[in-house]
Scaffold this active site. Structure first.
Site, PDB file in Angstrom:
ATOM      1  N   ARG A 236      32.736  30.635  39.222  1.00 30.31           N
ATOM      2  CA  ARG A 236      32.928  32.005  39.701  1.00 30.31           C
ATOM      3  C   ARG A 236      34.396  32.388  39.598  1.00 30.31           C
ATOM      4  O   ARG A 236      35.282  31.603  39.958  1.00 30.31           O
ATOM      5  CB  ARG A 236      32.483  32.155  41.165  1.00 30.31           C
ATOM      6  CG  ARG A 236      30.977  32.099  41.383  1.00 30.31           C
ATOM      7  CD  ARG A 236      30.310  33.371  40.874  1.00 30.31           C
ATOM      8  NE  ARG A 236      28.882  33.405  41.134  1.00 30.31           N
ATOM      9  CZ  ARG A 236      27.952  32.982  40.290  1.00 30.31           C
ATOM     10  NH1 ARG A 236      28.297  32.450  39.129  1.00 30.31           N
ATOM     11  NH2 ARG A 236      26.668  33.065  40.605  1.00 30.31           N
ATOM     12  N   GLU A 265      36.338  41.067  35.553  1.00 34.19           N
ATOM     13  CA  GLU A 265      35.640  40.894  34.277  1.00 34.19           C
ATOM     14  C   GLU A 265      35.199  42.238  33.729  1.00 34.19           C
ATOM     15  O   GLU A 265      34.599  43.029  34.460  1.00 34.19           O
ATOM     16  CB  GLU A 265      34.429  39.963  34.456  1.00 34.19           C
ATOM     17  CG  GLU A 265      34.827  38.538  34.778  1.00 34.19           C
ATOM     18  CD  GLU A 265      33.655  37.553  34.703  1.00 34.19           C
ATOM     19  OE1 GLU A 265      32.525  37.997  34.403  1.00 34.19           O
ATOM     20  OE2 GLU A 265      33.870  36.366  34.941  1.00 34.19           O
ATOM     21  N   HIS A 284      32.759  34.359  29.761  1.00 34.62           N
ATOM     22  CA  HIS A 284      31.615  34.129  30.657  1.00 34.62           C
ATOM     23  C   HIS A 284      30.384  33.698  29.864  1.00 34.62           C
ATOM     24  O   HIS A 284      29.326  34.333  29.915  1.00 34.62           O
ATOM     25  CB  HIS A 284      31.315  35.385  31.469  1.00 34.62           C
ATOM     26  CG  HIS A 284      30.627  35.087  32.780  1.00 34.62           C
ATOM     27  ND1 HIS A 284      30.856  35.806  33.917  1.00 34.62           N
ATOM     28  CD2 HIS A 284      29.711  34.138  33.129  1.00 34.62           C
ATOM     29  CE1 HIS A 284      30.124  35.336  34.901  1.00 34.62           C
ATOM     30  NE2 HIS A 284      29.412  34.313  34.447  1.00 34.62           N
TER      31      HIS A 284
END
Length: 544
Positions: A236, A265, A284
């Site tokens: 995370r 992000e 990611h």
């Protein structure tokens, strides 16, 4: 009449095929609805279930007044894009697919670790630019190195298993996994993160993002690591203090970092973490494999069909399979046990090996298994990526080697009802007990050997101290100087002038300067800042 299932994000064809094959399911696929909240709300009025990924946001406004909608399945682990309390209030079951991404994320972690150790991205760039620069690209091998794994859940253990295959030594930190259970997986468990940081050549993070884990890799943590340490984060964004990491990389106090997740992000194109020469970065991609996409899609389809057609619930994050009348009768007891669990897990006393709950008086005549599950949920919810509720709390505890025992005594003792929680770590056993005043007022009446009467809500400072004049006044003045109001204060002691314990309920969370001032007082032995829910605030699985 078939159950209507709506799919608003891209799902692998294998999952869609399962839904199409069910004669009792009418499948509607419309990915445009993910970008049109108003149209999505209208479409849900005619749907019995919905399967989504991260692109669809199911807000309280969208979920309000949806009498037909029965189930939401998130094809993935996180349910941040679903207002779970709102769904619970509407009686909508929310499920996720916690196992589908495990292998994918673990393999990506190893890929980043190897890329970082052997300078693969730099070597690729250099050779494609026409250079043959072997000397400046010398790396380090994994064999013989020590890997620190923060969080020993599904992914953390999968990474540990693979790292052991590289002949690495693996040490781990997880306050909710017993050392014996960790050792079964070949992992040496440490009870404090402070004991992990200085020993590791590589450190990988696999814990959920909570207020307690935010910036767990802080400037202080990095300062205690080897300057040759390398940090990997596929869990995370927010677990790492990115500014502190950049500073350490620039100063040569960290050898490198491999990052797949970010505080913001997507990160900016000129983000210093992204462009830094000592980092390996990916956008990611932890769960981005064909196999993971198929796995979560198939699991999501099965969960929807099992619930809608067969009435079976698995991986629910909000709704236990209970009679509503029984749940209402137990609400105060469940709330009390949940808060006792949350209190224990914040006391910072090392890895928990077992717990025992003793029920006395009226509560001993209730469904204590459910109350024990509520305690387990409170004990584990801040440390697990997976949502914890009455349905999965005890199985998750067993899975992690955490033994929770029950004992009942119908004789009431000093209180009409009493729940006493004894939690054992590798250091010692800690005791906390609570009771109900009336049907709704929760009180903490015992800590260790001390008896008291403290409110179990909000910010609480628990401090052990020498029973000396002036200390309580000092604490009041210190918090007052820092703008923190004291709502309640309670002290328990065994004898005048000996050791004592104090519990202070605060209207706001004190800053570190205030806590440090209290900690340094000559008569203070130890302090713990506990954060409990506000009065009357219930977990999502109990607030319906």
């Amino acid at each position: 009449m078939p159950y209507r299932v709506l799919v608003t994000d891209k799902l692998a064809e294998e999952g869609l095929a399962l839904l199409r094959a069910e004669k009792d399911v009418e499948l509607i696929i419309d990915t445009k609805l993910a970008k049109d909240p108003k149209a999505l709300r209208e479409a849900l009025k005619e749907a019995d279930g919905i399967a989504i990924r991260s692109g669809t946001q199911l807000t309280a406004e969208i979920l309000a007044d949806q009498p037909r909608l029965k189930a939401i399945v998130r094809a993935g682990v996180g349910v941040d894009n679903i207002d779970v309390p709102a769904a619970t209030r509407q009686g909508i079951v929310v499920m996720n697919t916690p196992g589908g991404n495990t292998v994918s994320t673990a393999e990506h972690t190893l890929a980043l670790m190897l890329s970082l150790a052997r300078n693969v991205p730099k070597a690729n760039e250099s050779l494609k630019a026409g250079k043959w620069d072997r000397n400046s690209l010398t790396g380090t091998q994994l064999e013989g190195k020590t890997l620190g794994v923060v969080g020993l859940g599904r992914v953390g253990l999968a990474v540990a298993k693979r790292a052991l295959g590289f002949d690495m030594t693996v040490i781990g930190y997880d306050p909710l996994m017993s050392p014996e259970k960790a050792l079964e997986h070949g992992v040496e468990s440490v009870s404090r993160l402070e004991d992990l940081w200085p020993r590791c050549d590589f450190i990988t993070l696999h814990t959920p993002l909570t207020p307690e884990t935010r910036h767990v890799v802080s400037a202080a943590a990095i300062a205690s690591m080897k300057p040759t340490a390398r940090i990997i984060n596929c869990a995370r964004g927010g677990l790492i203090d990115e500014a502190a990491l950049i500073e350490a990389l620039n100063a040569g106090k960290a050898a490198g970092a491999a990052i797949d997740v970010y505080e913001a992000e997507p990160p900016a194109v000129d983000d210093p973490l992204v462009i830094h020469p000592k980092t390996v970065v990916t956008p990611h991609l932890g769960a981005s494999t064909e196999e993971a996409q198929v796995s979560v899609a198939v699991e999501a389809a099965k969960l929807l069909c099992d619930y809608l057609i067969r009435g079976q619930v698995k991986f629910s994050v909000n709704t236990p399979t209970l009679d509503r009348a029984e749940l209402a009768d137990l609400k105060s007891y469940l709330d009390l046990a949940w808060r006792l669990g949350m209190l224990h897990t914040q006391m910072d006393r090392g890895a928990i090996t077992k717990a025992r709950l003793i029920y006395r008086g009226e509560v001993a005549l209730k469904n204590t298994k459910l109350i024990t599950a509520a305690f387990a949920a409170g004990l584990m919810e801040s440390a697990l990526e997976q949502s914890v509720n009455l349905v999965n709390a005890l199985p998750l505890a067993r899975e992690r080697g955490l033994i929770i025992e029950e004992q009942t005594a119908e004789a009431p003792g000093d209180f009409g009802t009493l729940i006493q929680a004894e939690v054992t770590t590798e250091r010692k056993t800690y005791v906390a007990a609570g009771t109900l005043f009336g049907k709704q007022f929760l009180r903490l009446v015992r800590l260790g050997s001390y008896h008291l009467d403290a409110h179990m809500d909000g910010s609480m400072l628990i401090f052990t101290h020498h029973d000396r004049p002036g200390l309580i006044g000092f604490i009041g003045k210190t918090f007052g100087d820092h703008g923190v109001n004291i709502a309640q204060m309670n002290v328990g002691r065994e004898q005048q002038g000996g050791e004592a314990i104090g519990v202070v309920n605060l209207d706001s969370v004190p800053d570190e300067a205030a806590l440090d001032a209290v900690r340094k007082h000559k008569d203070v032995i130890s302090i713990s800042l506990i954060k409990l829910p506000a009065p009357g605030e219930l977990p999502s699985w109990l607030s319906a």
